[in-house]
Design a protein around this motif. Structure first.
Motif, PDB file in Angstrom:
ATOM      1  N   UNK A   3       0.838  -1.119  -0.059  1.00 24.12           N
ATOM      2  CA  UNK A   3       0.065  -0.189  -0.033  1.00 24.12           C
ATOM      3  C   UNK A   3       1.003   1.151   0.054  1.00 24.12           C
ATOM      4  N   UNK A   4       0.506   2.067  -0.931  1.00 22.04           N
ATOM      5  CA  UNK A   4       1.324   3.381  -0.871  1.00 22.04           C
ATOM      6  C   UNK A   4       0.367   4.677  -0.978  1.00 22.04           C
ATOM      7  N   UNK A   5       0.738   5.678  -0.275  1.00 23.74           N
ATOM      8  CA  UNK A   5      -0.117   6.872  -0.166  1.00 23.74           C
ATOM      9  C   UNK A   5       0.367   8.128  -0.945  1.00 23.74           C
ATOM     10  N   UNK A   6      -0.661   8.382  -1.793  1.00 19.01           N
ATOM     11  CA  UNK A   6      -0.544   9.601  -2.666  1.00 19.01           C
ATOM     12  C   UNK A   6      -1.265  10.700  -2.216  1.00 19.01           C
ATOM     13  N   UNK A   7      -1.027  11.808  -3.073  1.00 20.96           N
ATOM     14  CA  UNK A   7      -1.323  12.971  -2.644  1.00 20.96           C
ATOM     15  C   UNK A   7      -1.359  13.829  -4.090  1.00 20.96           C
ATOM     16  N   UNK A   8      -2.598  14.529  -4.112  1.00 18.43           N
ATOM     17  CA  UNK A   8      -3.133  15.089  -5.435  1.00 18.43           C
ATOM     18  C   UNK A   8      -3.240  16.562  -5.059  1.00 18.43           C
ATOM     19  N   UNK A   9      -2.784  17.555  -5.753  1.00 12.76           N
ATOM     20  CA  UNK A   9      -3.076  19.026  -5.645  1.00 12.76           C
ATOM     21  C   UNK A   9      -4.070  19.256  -6.612  1.00 12.76           C
ATOM     22  N   UNK A  10      -4.695  20.291  -6.144  1.00 17.56           N
ATOM     23  CA  UNK A  10      -6.082  20.772  -6.913  1.00 17.56           C
ATOM     24  C   UNK A  10      -6.272  22.156  -6.435  1.00 17.56           C
ATOM     25  N   UNK A  11      -6.791  22.984  -7.278  1.00 15.04           N
ATOM     26  CA  UNK A  11      -7.372  24.312  -6.813  1.00 15.04           C
ATOM     27  C   UNK A  11      -8.427  24.157  -5.698  1.00 15.04           C
TER      28      UNK A  11
END
Length: 165
Positions: A3-11
């Motif tokens: 399992x990996x943790x992801x982060x996504x930027x957005x407005x």
């Protein structure tokens, strides 16, 4: 593969829209690779749970804003297979960034206790004792990347979605 943790930027505007339409979250997350917008996708790999533990002394949660750094705050989606995605507003991202910048890696290194981490079942279990100093190095390297990610997101006024895959 674990399992990996992801982060996504957005407005912040996009985040507000997704809060109103949680069914769109899966599409936004998994369509990122073909996206032409300025969103950034960051992968904390398998260091996520160890960093969470070192930041907060717990496997989930913690005092704000450091308690938000790994898992985010508010749930924003249905279960994506390994739990729901969670989000941070642009204001929360700025608070997390500031808190991470004030917390040196040397402090996390002092908190590293392989036996306690194993007892607390910090993912990936078994690594902390068998890899010892190498496991700590892995966490500190990824902590540096996490600090950098949040600093960039805060500087750009971005919100963030966090999810485990």
């Amino acid at each position: 593969m674990g399992m990996t943790c992801f982060y996504l930027t957005l407005t912040q505007e996009k985040l507000d829209d997704l809060k109103q339409h949680p069914g769109k979250v899966r599409h936004v997350i998994f369509a990122k690779n073909g996206s032409s917008d300025d969103a950034e996708l960051f992968d904390l790999e398998q260091a996520w749970h160890g960093i969470q533990y070192l930041l907060n002394g717990a496997t989930f949660g913690g005092d704000e804003p450091l308690g938000w750094a790994v898992f985010g705050d508010q749930e924003i989606s249905h279960d994506l297979g390994k739990g729901p995605a969670r989000c941070l507003t642009a204001q929360q991202v700025a608070a997390v960034s500031a808190a991470l910048q004030e917390l040196p890696a040397s402090t996390l290194a002092q908190r590293f206790d392989a036996a306690k981490m194993e007892k607390a079942q910090v993912y990936p279990e078994g690594m902390w004792i068998t890899d010892g100093a190498q496991a700590l190095h892995y966490l500190l390297e990824h902590y540096s990347h996490l600090q950098h990610f949040y600093a960039n997101a805060a500087a750009d006024g971005k919100a963030v979605i966090c999810f485990i895959s």
